[in-house]
Design a protein around this motif. Structure first.
Motif, PDB file in Angstrom:
ATOM      1  N   GLN A  68       0.849  -1.258  -0.077  1.00  0.00           N
ATOM      2  CA  GLN A  68       0.012  -0.078  -0.107  1.00  0.00           C
ATOM      3  C   GLN A  68       1.111   1.214  -0.051  1.00  0.00           C
ATOM      4  N   LEU A  69       0.470   2.284  -0.860  1.00  0.00           N
ATOM      5  CA  LEU A  69       1.236   3.493  -0.782  1.00  0.00           C
ATOM      6  C   LEU A  69       0.149   4.542  -0.696  1.00  0.00           C
ATOM      7  N   GLN A  70       0.478   5.128   0.487  1.00  0.00           N
ATOM      8  CA  GLN A  70      -0.717   6.138   0.967  1.00  0.00           C
ATOM      9  C   GLN A  70      -0.098   7.690   0.465  1.00  0.00           C
ATOM     10  N   ALA A  71      -0.769   8.133  -0.430  1.00  0.00           N
ATOM     11  CA  ALA A  71      -0.273   9.730  -0.822  1.00  0.00           C
ATOM     12  C   ALA A  71      -1.128  10.542  -0.083  1.00  0.00           C
ATOM     13  N   SER A  72      -0.429  11.725   0.446  1.00  0.00           N
ATOM     14  CA  SER A  72      -1.144  12.854   0.874  1.00  0.00           C
ATOM     15  C   SER A  72      -0.381  14.131   0.829  1.00  0.00           C
ATOM     16  N   GLY A  73      -0.973  15.188   1.337  1.00  0.00           N
ATOM     17  CA  GLY A  73      -0.489  16.440   0.899  1.00  0.00           C
ATOM     18  C   GLY A  73      -0.942  17.372  -0.054  1.00  0.00           C
ATOM     19  N   GLY A  74      -1.825  16.682  -0.855  1.00  0.00           N
ATOM     20  CA  GLY A  74      -2.450  17.634  -2.052  1.00  0.00           C
ATOM     21  C   GLY A  74      -3.569  18.444  -1.370  1.00  0.00           C
ATOM     22  N   GLY A  75      -4.053  19.412  -2.212  1.00  0.00           N
ATOM     23  CA  GLY A  75      -5.104  20.500  -1.966  1.00  0.00           C
ATOM     24  C   GLY A  75      -5.096  21.535  -3.058  1.00  0.00           C
ATOM     25  N   LEU A  76      -5.813  22.584  -2.419  1.00  0.00           N
ATOM     26  CA  LEU A  76      -5.946  23.791  -3.169  1.00  0.00           C
ATOM     27  C   LEU A  76      -4.879  24.765  -2.948  1.00  0.00           C
ATOM     28  N   VAL A  77      -4.231  25.124  -3.744  1.00  0.00           N
ATOM     29  CA  VAL A  77      -3.057  26.031  -3.638  1.00  0.00           C
ATOM     30  C   VAL A  77      -3.026  27.349  -4.690  1.00  0.00           C
ATOM     31  N   GLN A  78      -2.824  28.509  -4.141  1.00  0.00           N
ATOM     32  CA  GLN A  78      -2.627  29.580  -5.195  1.00  0.00           C
ATOM     33  C   GLN A  78      -1.471  29.444  -5.937  1.00  0.00           C
ATOM     34  N   PRO A  79      -1.393  30.046  -7.185  1.00  0.00           N
ATOM     35  CA  PRO A  79      -0.258  30.279  -8.161  1.00  0.00           C
ATOM     36  C   PRO A  79       0.905  30.739  -7.371  1.00  0.00           C
ATOM     37  N   GLY A  80       2.079  30.174  -7.547  1.00  0.00           N
ATOM     38  CA  GLY A  80       3.262  30.660  -6.990  1.00  0.00           C
ATOM     39  C   GLY A  80       3.715  30.096  -5.562  1.00  0.00           C
ATOM     40  N   LYS A  81       2.760  29.372  -5.203  1.00  0.00           N
ATOM     41  CA  LYS A  81       2.885  28.689  -3.855  1.00  0.00           C
ATOM     42  C   LYS A  81       3.638  27.365  -3.896  1.00  0.00           C
ATOM     43  N   SER A  82       3.855  27.089  -2.567  1.00  0.00           N
ATOM     44  CA  SER A  82       4.372  25.578  -2.609  1.00  0.00           C
ATOM     45  C   SER A  82       3.572  24.621  -1.887  1.00  0.00           C
ATOM     46  N   LEU A  83       3.998  23.358  -2.192  1.00  0.00           N
ATOM     47  CA  LEU A  83       3.379  22.183  -1.599  1.00  0.00           C
ATOM     48  C   LEU A  83       4.153  20.854  -1.398  1.00  0.00           C
ATOM     49  N   THR A  84       4.192  20.091  -0.233  1.00  0.00           N
ATOM     50  CA  THR A  84       4.846  18.939  -0.245  1.00  0.00           C
ATOM     51  C   THR A  84       4.019  17.971  -0.403  1.00  0.00           C
ATOM     52  N   LEU A  85       4.169  16.847  -0.864  1.00  0.00           N
ATOM     53  CA  LEU A  85       3.344  15.772  -1.029  1.00  0.00           C
ATOM     54  C   LEU A  85       4.057  14.463  -0.386  1.00  0.00           C
TER      55      LEU A  85
END
Length: 127
Positions: free
Chosen positions: A2-19
């Motif tokens: 099982q691979l459980q991915a998380s960290g996604g969501g709604l973000v504004q242009p130019g911002k950062s996100l870590t999955l």
């Protein structure tokens, strides 16, 4: 497996996100691991791949310079740091591992090197 991915969501242009992608039933250190994405109406394509054999990393042109792949084998977890996000980065992001090698093959971006896939996490970049 099982691979459980998380960290996604709604973000504004130019911002950062870590999955994050936490594995169970498989040891990430024994395989190459990668991140892929699939935008609406498009094929799934590779973003990045990392080799457990020597830590070599590969990036697709689409996000090169804006993403960093990393692993924490003690946590059996894969990460994807994404910066300067754009609306065209909107997609479902998948992690993958398994397959015949500890290194990323020439065709890694097609996904053919991997046989275990996470369920995906949605990333939406919008103002």
């Amino acid at each position: 497996v099982q691979l459980q991915a998380s960290g996604g969501g709604l973000v504004q242009p130019g911002k950062s996100l870590t999955l994050s992608c936490t594995a169970s039933g498989i040891t990430l250190e024994s395989y190459a691991t990668g991140w892929f994405r699939q935008a609406p109406g498009k094929k799934r394509r590779g973003i990045s791949c990392t080799s457990s054999r020597d830590g070599t990393t590969y990036y697709a042109d689409s996000m090169r310079g804006r993403v960093t792949i990393s692993t924490d084998y003690s946590k059996n977890t894969l990460y994807l740091q994404m910066n300067s996000l754009r609306p065209e980065d909107t997609a479902i992001y998948y992690c993958a591992t398994g397959g015949p090698r500890k290194y990323c093959g020439k065709e890694w971006a097609t996904g053919s090197d991997f046989d275990s896939w996470g369920q995906g996490t949605q990333v939406t970049v919008s103002s």
